[in-house]
Design an enzyme around this catalytic site. Sequence first.
Site, mmCIF file in Angstrom:
data_model
loop_
_atom_site.group_PDB
_atom_site.id
_atom_site.type_symbol
_atom_site.label_atom_id
_atom_site.label_comp_id
_atom_site.label_asym_id
_atom_site.label_seq_id
_atom_site.Cartn_x
_atom_site.Cartn_y
_atom_site.Cartn_z
ATOM 1 C CG HIS A 26 47.520 24.926 21.135
ATOM 2 N ND1 HIS A 26 46.353 24.250 21.425
ATOM 3 C CD2 HIS A 26 48.255 24.892 22.280
ATOM 4 C CE1 HIS A 26 46.364 23.840 22.666
ATOM 5 N NE2 HIS A 26 47.513 24.219 23.222
ATOM 6 C CD GLU A 36 38.724 17.265 19.851
ATOM 7 O OE1 GLU A 36 38.790 16.312 20.633
ATOM 8 O OE2 GLU A 36 38.752 18.464 20.227
ATOM 9 C CG ASP A 57 44.676 26.589 15.717
ATOM 10 O OD1 ASP A 57 43.931 25.843 16.379
ATOM 11 O OD2 ASP A 57 45.167 27.632 16.172
ATOM 12 C CG ASN A 70 46.142 21.003 19.922
ATOM 13 O OD1 ASN A 70 46.469 21.481 18.834
ATOM 14 N ND2 ASN A 70 44.888 21.001 20.340
ATOM 15 C CG ASP A 79 36.412 13.553 17.940
ATOM 16 O OD1 ASP A 79 36.081 14.514 18.648
ATOM 17 O OD2 ASP A 79 37.469 12.893 18.113
#
Length: 367
Positions: free
Chosen positions: A243, A273, A247, A238, A230
Amino acid sequence: MAIATLIFGMFAIADYQILGLTRAYYLLVAMRIVVVGLCLFLALIMLLRGDVSHEVWLHAMPLWVLATGIILIVPLRPDSLSTQVMAVIVATIGFYLLIPNLLTVVAFASLYLSLGFLAAAALFADAPPGALLRLALLLIMANGVGFCALLRLEKLQRRQFSLLHDERDQNRQLLKEIAHRELLEEQLRRVAERDSLTGLNSRRHFMKLADALLQVSREDQTPFSLFMIDVDHFKRINDTWGHSQGDWVLTRIAEICTQALRPTDVIGRFGGEEFVVALPDTDAEQAVIVAERLRRKVAALPLEEAMSELQLSVTIGIAVARGDEVSLQNVIARADRALYAGKREGRDQVVACAEIGAEKRAEDSLK
């Protein structure tokens, strides 16, 4: 053509029975040898050259040589005119039907044979006008029948070729359609099996591959480990940098994991994630070493200048399958519990499921 010329040469036996060893016989034999030799030579050229469909002269030459030989029999044996008529008719029909050739080539060769035979009959056999007329009618009939038969045959062949050509076009279209469908199926399979952002296995495809590895490990009695990874504080990434930067982080972590793992290991994006890794033939101690290496590589990942203040890290939970365990979901659940224990303890660490069991037992003893 070879068979036809050999039959033509075979009649030298009949010449000997009729003429004996005379000058006329020797001339006939010489003529037959020349005709047979030339025709066989041309047939050999056709055989050696292979595709001669566009060389009309090579198709026409044997017919004209054979026709000339038939015509020359009349001046050499004028008394055999009545028997030669049947030979000319058979040869004419043979030109049209027995020797594959173009209609125009056959028509001209047959016309040459008929007119040459009539001229030889008139000049050397002293045939009366009535006999010549009957002979002409017979030759016209033979040419007419042969011409119409070959014309019909060529039409049928053209129709057959057209149907064959259409069938080949349809087969090509069908093959293109099949290839297109297979390409679409492959694309759909890749979409279903691959995560569009990271290129890793999708959750469903990972479950399929990892379950197969777990069953093999159980049958072979080899260890099987599983990671749950994680990204720490991913929501803040984010919210702070957008975002697109989030990414980018996921993509870079996926690349690091892929490069650090073995070809036999299977990695997938579990959702958001979270990543999940199946490691066959890997015990708990080895799994911890691999997980620590991954954690350090992620921490050392160079970030873009806009994200320089971010300290990127991951928390990894590890579970090792028991010897008789057949449920992948149970292994994932234990790894997930280890992951969340690590997040509660401050993140940026590797936690094995065995540690959770020990902590739980310690808590129970205190109670």
